[in-house]
Design a protein around this motif. Structure first.
Motif, short mmCIF file in Angstrom:
data_model
loop_
_atom_site.label_atom_id
_atom_site.label_comp_id
_atom_site.label_asym_id
_atom_site.label_seq_id
_atom_site.Cartn_x
_atom_site.Cartn_y
_atom_site.Cartn_z
N ALA A 1 14.06 16.59 -10.97
CA ALA A 1 13.14 16.09 -9.94
C ALA A 1 11.90 15.46 -10.57
N ARG A 2 11.38 16.09 -11.63
CA ARG A 2 10.19 15.54 -12.30
C ARG A 2 10.54 14.22 -12.98
N ALA A 3 11.71 14.12 -13.56
CA ALA A 3 12.13 12.87 -14.22
C ALA A 3 12.19 11.73 -13.22
N ALA A 4 12.70 12.00 -12.00
CA ALA A 4 12.78 10.96 -10.97
C ALA A 4 11.38 10.53 -10.53
N ASP A 5 10.46 11.49 -10.41
CA ASP A 5 9.09 11.14 -10.01
C ASP A 5 8.41 10.28 -11.07
N LEU A 6 8.59 10.64 -12.33
CA LEU A 6 7.97 9.86 -13.41
C LEU A 6 8.57 8.47 -13.51
N ALA A 7 9.87 8.36 -13.27
CA ALA A 7 10.52 7.04 -13.29
C ALA A 7 9.98 6.16 -12.17
N GLU A 8 9.68 6.76 -11.01
CA GLU A 8 9.10 5.98 -9.90
C GLU A 8 7.74 5.42 -10.28
N LEU A 9 6.92 6.23 -10.96
CA LEU A 9 5.63 5.74 -11.42
C LEU A 9 5.79 4.60 -12.41
N ALA A 10 6.72 4.74 -13.34
CA ALA A 10 6.93 3.69 -14.35
C ALA A 10 7.39 2.39 -13.70
N ARG A 11 8.27 2.48 -12.69
CA ARG A 11 8.73 1.26 -12.01
C ARG A 11 7.58 0.56 -11.30
N ALA A 12 6.63 1.33 -10.79
CA ALA A 12 5.53 0.74 -10.03
C ALA A 12 4.63 -0.14 -10.89
N MET B 1 0.83 -1.20 0.00
CA MET B 1 0.00 0.00 0.00
C MET B 1 0.87 1.26 0.00
N ASP B 2 1.85 1.28 0.89
CA ASP B 2 2.69 2.48 1.00
C ASP B 2 3.44 2.75 -0.30
N GLU B 3 3.97 1.68 -0.90
CA GLU B 3 4.73 1.86 -2.15
C GLU B 3 3.82 2.31 -3.30
N ALA B 4 2.62 1.73 -3.36
CA ALA B 4 1.69 2.11 -4.43
C ALA B 4 1.28 3.58 -4.29
N LEU B 5 0.96 3.99 -3.07
CA LEU B 5 0.54 5.37 -2.86
C LEU B 5 1.71 6.33 -3.02
N ALA B 6 2.93 5.88 -2.71
CA ALA B 6 4.10 6.73 -2.94
C ALA B 6 4.31 7.00 -4.42
N ALA B 7 4.03 5.98 -5.26
CA ALA B 7 4.16 6.18 -6.70
C ALA B 7 3.09 7.14 -7.22
N VAL B 8 1.90 7.07 -6.65
CA VAL B 8 0.84 8.03 -7.00
C VAL B 8 1.27 9.44 -6.61
N ASP B 9 1.83 9.56 -5.40
CA ASP B 9 2.30 10.88 -4.94
C ASP B 9 3.41 11.43 -5.85
N ALA B 10 4.21 10.54 -6.41
CA ALA B 10 5.29 10.98 -7.30
C ALA B 10 4.72 11.67 -8.54
N LEU B 11 3.69 11.07 -9.15
CA LEU B 11 3.07 11.71 -10.30
C LEU B 11 2.39 13.01 -9.89
N ASP B 12 1.78 13.03 -8.71
CA ASP B 12 1.12 14.25 -8.25
C ASP B 12 2.12 15.39 -8.06
N ARG B 13 3.32 15.07 -7.61
CA ARG B 13 4.36 16.11 -7.50
C ARG B 13 4.72 16.64 -8.88
N ALA B 14 4.79 15.74 -9.85
CA ALA B 14 5.11 16.17 -11.22
C ALA B 14 4.00 17.07 -11.78
N LEU B 15 2.73 16.72 -11.48
CA LEU B 15 1.62 17.55 -11.94
C LEU B 15 1.60 18.90 -11.24
#
Length: 450
Positions: free
Chosen positions: A25-36, A1-15
């Motif tokens: 910073a945005r590239a790292a957030d998007l990469a986290e979403l892709a890994r998830a 749950m924590d990892e899934a929601l952290a990936a959602v938060d990563a895209l939200d930071r990019a938005l």
């Protein structure tokens, strides 16, 4: 749950920051979403979308892939939470039917909406201005006449209003990133032709046992959603269902006054207030458990106590499946019956201790349009409520409680005034609402005469 929601938060930071220009910073957030979502059928499309968005070169299809990944992660979180609820309650759940795609229509309007949502993602919440927020207005106006597009039109209209209220974005310190991310992703997916296909519907004949009503109030609208157990006439297993009604309202009509607006459209509210069942004949019931209420297909039945239904019928009732696009932790609202608990108060916070576990009580959701109060909940020995997930933990929203008054067990329902009441407080509230509506009608009449 924590990892899934952290990936959602990563895209939200990019938005929040926007994806118009490349930023580490945005590239790292998007990469986290892709890994998830790397182990899913979305993997290749999301990896490409994340790479393009990080470089500031994403197309509308790339943003659609990012929205799909975000929605899939929240759907997985929803499924995990639902599984925990089913395990704790011993509840079985139905399976979704596969909807047949309908006619492709009004593609131009859908593309216009997608373009606006893409511009939002590129600009980000920090770059918001009134021109961008207002660009949705002509799209919404063009969509509203078409019933097939009203769901998306309403979502875009409300979303644009929230954005406009926060303009300019550069002057804001904080943003409702999770909420706006939810609205953005949902709207973007609804621009796919066929995404908002009507749910599968089947006729339902049998007895409906109301459990309680969940009331939602907004300055200009109100909605009541009745949760109930449906017992089919053919002897099939009981099912958990919902029936809802919404109505616009002036902002001066509050508390018990809202029942005046909702009551004429849903006789089930009166049945709930009177403690009656409803007999249904061929009432349309969606695959997701929603009754499409038709007054001609319902009539008042025998007396039915909500707590008797909760003790006898609720434990064996089958829960409906959640439609794919509605799989989100915030949507969880599972009817549950609790008794034999200890109540603990910590300041303004209440909690039940059930079987050695502590469950927070969401007293903020108790409506002012009924006699149920936090004090009644604190003095209760049994509770009918909705189990929800909020801020990282389960909470119960009371719909009704059993408590002792002068050594007698009494029931206090949040929706006890839904069908009308002789209760002094309820009568005063309804009279105040009636007076407010009368004044508004008189003023409107004067304006029309001018």
């Amino acid at each position: 749950m924590d990892e899934a929601l952290a990936a959602v938060d990563a895209l939200d930071r990019a938005l929040t920051g926007g994806l118009l220009r490349p930023q580490p910073a945005r590239a790292a957030d998007l990469a986290e979403l892709a890994r998830a979502v790397a182990g899913t059928p979305l993997a290749d499309r999301v990896a490409e979308a994340a790479e393009k968005a990080a470089a500031g070169a994403a197309s509308e299809d790339h943003f659609l892939a990012l929205a799909a990944a975000r929605t899939a992660l929240l759907g997985a979180a929803h499924d995990a939470l639902t599984a925990r609820v089913d395990e704790a309650t011993g509840r079985t759940r139905g399976e979704s039917a596969v909807a047949e795609p309908g006619e492709q229509r009004t593609v131009n309007l859908l593309l216009a909406a997608r373009t606006w949502l893409t511009d939002l993602a590129r600009t980000g919440w920090q770059g918001l201005d009134h021109e961008l927020a207002g660009a949705a207005a002509p799209i919404v106006s063009a969509m509203l006449p078409d019933p097939a597009l009203r769901r998306l039109a309403t979502l875009l209209d409300g979303f644009a209003a929230e954005l406009a209220a926060s303009c300019p974005g550069a002057g804001q310190e904080r943003f409702p990133a999770r909420r706006w991310g939810d609205l953005w992703a949902r709207a973007l997916l609804l621009t796919r032709p066929g995404a908002a296909e009507p749910a599968a519907v089947a006729p339902a004949t049998g007895r409906l046992l109301p459990l309680g009503v969940d009331l939602h109030e907004h300055a200009t609208a109100a909605q009541a959603q009745v949760h109930a157990v449906f017992e089919p006439a053919d002897g099939g297993p009981p099912r958990l269902v919902r029936a809802g009604v919404s109505a616009p309202k002036p902002d001066t009509v509050v508390a018990a006054g809202v029942w005046q607006l909702l009551r004429p459209h849903l006789s089930l509210l009166a049945a709930l207030g009177e403690g009656r069942a409803m007999d249904l004949t061929d009432m349309p019931l969606t695959d997701g458990g929603d009754l499409l209420w038709d007054e001609e297909r319902a009539r008042p039945g025998d007396s039915a106590d909500a707590f008797a239904a909760a003790r006898v019928a609720l434990p064996t009732a089958t829960a409906p499946p959640t439609p794919p696009l509605d799989r989100h932790p915030a949507r969880l609202a599972e009817p549950v019956f609790l008794e034999g608990y200890d109540v603990r108060r910590d300041g303004d916070t209440l909690a039940f201790t059930v079987a050695g576990r502590t469950l927070a009580v969401d007293t903020d959701r108790i409506p002012a349009a009924g006699p149920l109060t936090p004090e009644a909940v604190e003095a209760s020995g049994a509770c009918l409520g909705l189990l929800r997930w909020d801020d990282g933990r389960f909470r119960v929203q009371p719909l009704a409680v059993e408590t002792t008054v002068r050594r007698k067990t009494v029931t206090v329902q949040a929706g006890a005034w839904a069908g009308g009441t002789a209760d002094k407080a309820g009568v005063r509230a309804e009279k105040a609402a009636t007076d407010a509506v009368t004044v508004l009608r008189e003023r409107a009449g004067r304006l029309l005469r001018k």
